[in-house]
Design an enzyme around this catalytic site. Structure first.
Site, PDB file in Angstrom:
ATOM      1  N   GLU A 133       6.943   8.800   1.695  1.00  0.00           N
ATOM      2  CA  GLU A 133       6.555   7.474   2.183  1.00  0.00           C
ATOM      3  C   GLU A 133       7.360   6.368   1.511  1.00  0.00           C
ATOM      4  OE1 GLU A 133       5.020   6.947   4.750  1.00  0.00           O
ATOM      5  OE2 GLU A 133       4.021   8.853   5.113  1.00  0.00           O
ATOM      6  N   TYR A 143       0.763  -0.653   3.186  1.00  0.00           N
ATOM      7  CA  TYR A 143       1.074   0.448   4.100  1.00  0.00           C
ATOM      8  C   TYR A 143       1.066   1.793   3.376  1.00  0.00           C
ATOM      9  CZ  TYR A 143       3.670   4.114   6.225  1.00  0.00           C
ATOM     10  OH  TYR A 143       4.017   5.355   6.658  1.00  0.00           O
ATOM     11  N   ASP A 182       2.163   0.121   9.926  1.00  0.00           N
ATOM     12  CA  ASP A 182       3.581  -0.144   9.706  1.00  0.00           C
ATOM     13  C   ASP A 182       4.108  -0.885  10.944  1.00  0.00           C
ATOM     14  OD1 ASP A 182       3.616   1.822  11.629  1.00  0.00           O
ATOM     15  OD2 ASP A 182       5.506   2.642  10.914  1.00  0.00           O
TER      16      ASP A 182
END
Length: 366
Positions: free
Chosen positions: A44, A127, A145
């Site tokens: 991520e 996020y 996102d």
DNA sequence: CATTCGTGGTT
DNA sequence: TAACCAAGAAT
């Protein structure tokens, strides 16, 4: 807005479990084995503002070299920065290393499992905290996102421009997110945005949830989301100093820890300034005494908020001037492996033994 | 809330 | 080819 949130999630998850996954390193949707939080976190971070294609090779290399968060924490910082070189947004690498050390030392190598706990790690924002909580820990978190923003703006026909619309979108996504399989739901929303609900020419005919889309019903889906007007990009100019020792080694320098390309290696240069290049003033910033000769052409590079033009000057300092510069001398054959940001690789490509195809065309021409 | 932070793929 | 765009965070 969808009349029924539950059936929306059911339709979307059905589509997600049927279609080819865009992230090959992730576990199959609905998989029983929980994903490794370390791997989810690492991926991520790498995927922030970065395409899957660009991050993929880096992810594989990092995971092979540092299989656990303890391994990453134990690594020297320069090694992590060098391994990140070329991927951009280098604060991510600095924060990645800092977060790894924090998890290893303060948490015994165990990642926080809540959105709030994750959010406290450097480099983990709204996020990423939500994504890790949902994907790795099954927490019902609203993962928003740019893809999800676009999907939600169209789905709910949000006409308020971004970023002002963020709170409204986040609230709606929160209502939409199911308690069961929130991680799959989040990835389904992102994949839908990437593959079907694209910025331009969305494939509404192939969309599994087109029936729920208010934007489509009103015929304004493709025009959403709206954005606040963007600022123009200025050009900065400077002289880059290619110092060549008699054995061919090149002088490099480490940049200050903060700011642009923070902590990364660079070719020494004059300050990057807007407006016309003042050659005389720029040459006064040479890192050592030498007879500076202009190389043909300019190295140009476009950053997010400005364009850079580097006039490359080459100098071959005499033995007495070598010691004047602080920095490190790197053999041409090592330039590819020391970990240079892309803009600096464009400069060193002028002296590398076998210029790869990467910058052969366009970078040094005009 | 606006700005700063990279890079490469797509259109 | 230039503009657009990205699985954003920090300040």
């Amino acid at each position: 807005m969808p009349a029924d949130f539950h059936s929306f999630a059911t339709e979307l998850l059905g589509w997600y479990r049927r279609h080819a996954r865009s992230l090959p390193w992730r576990l199959p949707p609905g998989s029983a084995a929980p994903p490794d939080p370390y791997a989810v976190w690492l991926s991520e971070i790498m995927l922030q503002q970065t395409t899957v294609a660009a991050a993929g090779p880096y992810f594989s290399r990092f995971l092979a070299r540092w299989p656990s968060v303890r391994d990453l924490a134990a690594a020297p910082r320069e090694d992590v920065l060098a391994a990140w070189a070329g991927l951009g947004y280098y604060s991510r690498a600095r924060n990645l290393h800092a977060a790894a050390r924090h998890v290893a030392e303060a948490f015994g190598g165990v990642f926080p499992s809540t959105e709030e706990g994750l959010r406290a790690l450097p480099g983990v924002g709204p996020y990423t905290a939500a994504a890790i909580a949902a994907i790795a820990f099954g927490e019902r978190a609203a993962v928003v996102d740019a893809n999800v923003e676009r999907v939600a703006a169209r789905l709910f026909a949000v006409e308020t421009p971004l970023p002002a619309a963020k709170p409204e979108i986040r609230e709606k996504v929160g209502l939409l997110t199911p308690a069961a399989a929130p991680g799959d739901f989040a990835q389904a929303m992102m994949d839908l945005g990437a593959l079907v609900c694209s910025p331009k020419r969305p494939q509404c005919a192939a969309c599994p949830v087109a029936a729920y889309c208010e934007g489509r019903a009103r015929g304004i889906a493709e025009s959403l989301p709206r954005f606040a007007p963007k600022k123009a990009r200025a050009t900065r100019r400077a002289v880059a100093f290619l110092c060549l020792r008699s054995d061919g080694a090149v002088l490099l320098r480490r940049r200050p820890d903060k700011g642009l390309l923070g902590g990364m290696l660079e070719v020494p240069s004059s300050p990057w300034a807007e407006g016309a290049l003042d050659l005389e003033a720029a040459l006064a910033h040479a890192p050592l005494r030498a007879r500076w000769r202009a190389r043909a052409g300019l190295v140009t590079h476009t950053f997010t908020h400005f364009r850079l033009e580097l006039a490359v000057y080459e100098g071959r300092p005499g033995a007495s001037a070598i010691g004047e510069a602080d920095g490190l001398w790197v053999a041409p054959s090592d330039l590819a492996t020391v970990g240079l940001p892309t803009v600096m690789r464009k400069v060193t490509a002028l002296v590398e033994p076998a210029p790869g195809p990467l910058f052969a065309a366009g970078s040094a021409g005009r």
